[in-house]
Write a protein that holds these residues in place. Structure first.
Motif, PDB file in Angstrom:
ATOM      1  N   HIS A   1       7.330  19.797   5.969  1.00 46.68           N
ATOM      2  CA  HIS A   1       6.428  20.561   5.028  1.00 46.68           C
ATOM      3  C   HIS A   1       7.359  20.721   3.557  1.00 46.68           C
ATOM      4  CE1 HIS A   1       3.853  21.823   8.457  1.00 46.68           C
ATOM      5  NE2 HIS A   1       5.204  21.960   9.002  1.00 46.68           N
ATOM      6  N   GLY A   2       6.505  20.716   2.723  1.00 47.92           N
ATOM      7  CA  GLY A   2       7.128  20.748   1.217  1.00 47.92           C
ATOM      8  C   GLY A   2       5.762  20.821  -0.017  1.00 47.92           C
ATOM      9  N   VAL A   3       6.224  20.952  -1.026  1.00 51.66           N
ATOM     10  CA  VAL A   3       5.222  21.188  -2.152  1.00 51.66           C
ATOM     11  C   VAL A   3       5.811  19.911  -3.325  1.00 51.66           C
ATOM     12  CG1 VAL A   3       4.021  22.261  -4.044  1.00 51.66           C
ATOM     13  CG2 VAL A   3       4.515  23.348  -1.743  1.00 51.66           C
ATOM     14  N   SER A   4       5.117  19.276  -3.619  1.00 47.31           N
ATOM     15  CA  SER A   4       5.425  17.912  -4.648  1.00 47.31           C
ATOM     16  C   SER A   4       5.778  18.671  -6.193  1.00 47.31           C
ATOM     17  CB  SER A   4       4.470  16.795  -4.577  1.00 47.31           C
ATOM     18  OG  SER A   4       3.348  17.256  -5.448  1.00 47.31           O
ATOM     19  N   ALA A   5       6.366  17.845  -6.982  1.00 48.06           N
ATOM     20  CA  ALA A   5       6.436  18.227  -8.297  1.00 48.06           C
ATOM     21  C   ALA A   5       4.932  18.673  -8.841  1.00 48.06           C
ATOM     22  CB  ALA A   5       7.080  17.028  -8.893  1.00 48.06           C
ATOM     23  N   ALA A   6       4.053  17.855  -8.496  1.00 50.20           N
ATOM     24  CA  ALA A   6       2.561  18.001  -9.070  1.00 50.20           C
ATOM     25  C   ALA A   6       1.919  19.191  -8.126  1.00 50.20           C
ATOM     26  CB  ALA A   6       1.779  16.861  -8.831  1.00 50.20           C
ATOM     27  N   GLY A   7       2.630  19.817  -7.404  1.00 50.38           N
ATOM     28  CA  GLY A   7       1.852  20.875  -6.558  1.00 50.38           C
ATOM     29  C   GLY A   7       1.158  20.710  -5.310  1.00 50.38           C
TER      30      GLY A   7
ATOM     31  N   LEU B   1       4.885   7.582  10.434  1.00 47.91           N
ATOM     32  CA  LEU B   1       4.257   8.752   9.620  1.00 47.91           C
ATOM     33  C   LEU B   1       2.968   8.301   9.166  1.00 47.91           C
ATOM     34  CD1 LEU B   1       5.736   8.837   6.176  1.00 47.91           C
ATOM     35  CD2 LEU B   1       6.123   7.024   7.673  1.00 47.91           C
ATOM     36  N   ASP B   2       2.194   9.381   8.445  1.00 50.75           N
ATOM     37  CA  ASP B   2       0.971   9.166   8.104  1.00 50.75           C
ATOM     38  C   ASP B   2       1.302   8.666   6.679  1.00 50.75           C
ATOM     39  OD1 ASP B   2      -1.463   9.328   6.486  1.00 50.75           O
ATOM     40  OD2 ASP B   2      -1.941  11.307   7.291  1.00 50.75           O
ATOM     41  N   THR B   3       1.159   7.242   6.449  1.00 52.39           N
ATOM     42  CA  THR B   3       1.416   6.556   5.372  1.00 52.39           C
ATOM     43  C   THR B   3       0.750   6.947   4.125  1.00 52.39           C
ATOM     44  OG1 THR B   3       0.234   4.700   5.609  1.00 52.39           O
ATOM     45  CG2 THR B   3       2.603   4.605   6.403  1.00 52.39           C
ATOM     46  N   GLN B   4      -0.702   7.090   4.399  1.00 47.17           N
ATOM     47  CA  GLN B   4      -1.655   7.685   3.399  1.00 47.17           C
ATOM     48  C   GLN B   4      -1.327   9.055   2.820  1.00 47.17           C
ATOM     49  OE1 GLN B   4      -4.362   5.418   1.905  1.00 47.17           O
ATOM     50  NE2 GLN B   4      -3.804   7.084   0.430  1.00 47.17           N
ATOM     51  N   HIS B   5      -1.068   9.944   3.745  1.00 48.13           N
ATOM     52  CA  HIS B   5      -0.699  11.289   2.949  1.00 48.13           C
ATOM     53  C   HIS B   5       0.573  11.209   2.330  1.00 48.13           C
ATOM     54  CE1 HIS B   5      -0.348  15.419   2.776  1.00 48.13           C
ATOM     55  NE2 HIS B   5       1.022  15.443   3.554  1.00 48.13           N
ATOM     56  N   ALA B   6       1.473  10.303   2.712  1.00 50.37           N
ATOM     57  CA  ALA B   6       2.899  10.091   2.001  1.00 50.37           C
ATOM     58  C   ALA B   6       2.563   9.524   0.483  1.00 50.37           C
ATOM     59  CB  ALA B   6       3.811   9.409   2.884  1.00 50.37           C
ATOM     60  N   VAL B   7       1.675   8.471   0.576  1.00 48.80           N
ATOM     61  CA  VAL B   7       1.102   7.877  -0.764  1.00 48.80           C
ATOM     62  C   VAL B   7       0.575   9.143  -1.731  1.00 48.80           C
ATOM     63  CG1 VAL B   7      -0.444   6.445  -1.913  1.00 48.80           C
ATOM     64  CG2 VAL B   7       1.039   5.517   0.076  1.00 48.80           C
ATOM     65  N   ASP B   8      -0.491   9.855  -1.243  1.00 47.57           N
ATOM     66  CA  ASP B   8      -1.065  10.854  -1.737  1.00 47.57           C
ATOM     67  C   ASP B   8      -0.265  11.917  -2.499  1.00 47.57           C
ATOM     68  OD1 ASP B   8      -3.358   9.785  -1.046  1.00 47.57           O
ATOM     69  OD2 ASP B   8      -4.047  10.827   0.186  1.00 47.57           O
ATOM     70  N   VAL B   9       0.800  12.118  -1.712  1.00 52.91           N
ATOM     71  CA  VAL B   9       1.645  13.377  -2.227  1.00 52.91           C
ATOM     72  C   VAL B   9       2.969  12.717  -3.033  1.00 52.91           C
ATOM     73  CG1 VAL B   9       3.005  15.463  -1.476  1.00 52.91           C
ATOM     74  CG2 VAL B   9       0.885  14.697  -0.473  1.00 52.91           C
ATOM     75  N   LEU B  10       3.640  11.893  -2.206  1.00 56.78           N
ATOM     76  CA  LEU B  10       5.037  11.567  -2.767  1.00 56.78           C
ATOM     77  C   LEU B  10       5.003  10.341  -3.809  1.00 56.78           C
ATOM     78  CD1 LEU B  10       7.060  11.130   0.819  1.00 56.78           C
ATOM     79  CD2 LEU B  10       6.950  13.013  -0.969  1.00 56.78           C
ATOM     80  N   VAL B  11       3.873   9.376  -3.623  1.00 57.48           N
ATOM     81  CA  VAL B  11       3.872   8.537  -4.504  1.00 57.48           C
ATOM     82  C   VAL B  11       2.837   8.695  -5.869  1.00 57.48           C
ATOM     83  CG1 VAL B  11       3.515   5.931  -4.825  1.00 57.48           C
ATOM     84  CG2 VAL B  11       4.513   6.629  -2.693  1.00 57.48           C
TER      85      VAL B  11
ATOM     86  N   ARG C   1       0.736  -1.379   0.040  1.00 55.35           N
ATOM     87  CA  ARG C   1      -0.080  -0.004  -0.042  1.00 55.35           C
ATOM     88  C   ARG C   1       0.762   1.401   0.002  1.00 55.35           C
ATOM     89  NH1 ARG C   1      -4.504  -1.728   4.475  1.00 55.35           N
ATOM     90  NH2 ARG C   1      -5.427  -3.467   3.368  1.00 55.35           N
ATOM     91  N   PHE C   2       2.076   1.043   0.706  1.00 55.31           N
ATOM     92  CA  PHE C   2       3.036   2.368   0.549  1.00 55.31           C
ATOM     93  C   PHE C   2       4.458   1.900   0.333  1.00 55.31           C
ATOM     94  CE2 PHE C   2       5.566   5.216   3.584  1.00 55.31           C
ATOM     95  CZ  PHE C   2       5.562   6.027   2.555  1.00 55.31           C
ATOM     96  N   PRO C   3       4.832   1.952  -1.281  1.00 51.46           N
ATOM     97  CA  PRO C   3       5.934   1.441  -1.494  1.00 51.46           C
ATOM     98  C   PRO C   3       7.328   1.963  -1.013  1.00 51.46           C
ATOM     99  CG  PRO C   3       4.681   2.803  -3.322  1.00 51.46           C
ATOM    100  CD  PRO C   3       3.904   2.778  -1.889  1.00 51.46           C
ATOM    101  N   LEU C   4       7.180   2.949  -0.294  1.00 56.29           N
ATOM    102  CA  LEU C   4       8.429   3.248   0.494  1.00 56.29           C
ATOM    103  C   LEU C   4       8.885   2.714   1.834  1.00 56.29           C
ATOM    104  CD1 LEU C   4       8.042   7.224  -0.324  1.00 56.29           C
ATOM    105  CD2 LEU C   4       9.244   5.406  -1.692  1.00 56.29           C
TER     106      LEU C   4
END
Length: 134
Positions: free
Chosen positions: A91-97, A122-132, A43-46
């Motif tokens: 905090h940050g902004v992804s390549a997709a904004g 960490l909140d893995t769902q949030h990480a998936v949504d933004v990083l993955v 579910r969270f490849p990282l």
């Protein structure tokens, strides 16, 4: 090492990391260091265990997702013997904004003045949504 020394070592790791000095940060890791990231890999490849080389690849993956970097702020530390627990905000902004606004708990295990193990929660769902996916 004293509790104060252990806390200082972990804070030095974050200072080097935030300054973009991966070499200095990695110099604080034991040769057999393992960095574990919470989550289920399907579910969270990282998620999973990383040795030093794997951690470098993980940071490269995050760097691609977050081209302007991530601001990581330590908000508190608790030290017991050779274990240091860190609460942090990222905090940050992804390549997709997409905005990355994460709260993280790190548990550092030290050995002979080096970081031997890190567990990252960490909140893995949030990480998936933004990083993955973002």
């Amino acid at each position: 090492m004293t509790k104060s020394d252990n806390t200082g070592l972990v804070l030095s790791f974050f200072e080097s990391f935030n300054a973009g000095d991966a070499e200095a940060a990695f110099a604080l890791l034991d040769e057999e260091a393992v960095w574990w990231v919470a989550g289920k890999p399907d579910r969270f490849p990282l998620a999973g265990d990383y040795d030093k080389d794997g951690l470098l690849r993980l940071l490269g993956t995050v760097g691609q997702a977050m081209p302007n970097g991530v601001d990581l702020k330590v908000t508190s530390t608790t030290t017991q013997d050779d274990r240091v627990v860190v609460e942090a905000e990222s905090h940050g902004v992804s390549a997709a904004g997409k905005v990355y606004d994460q709260r993280i708990i790190y548990v550092f295990q030290l050995h002979d003045g080096k970081i031997r193990q890190v567990r990252e929660y960490l909140d893995t769902q949030h990480a998936v949504d933004v990083l993955v996916t973002g």
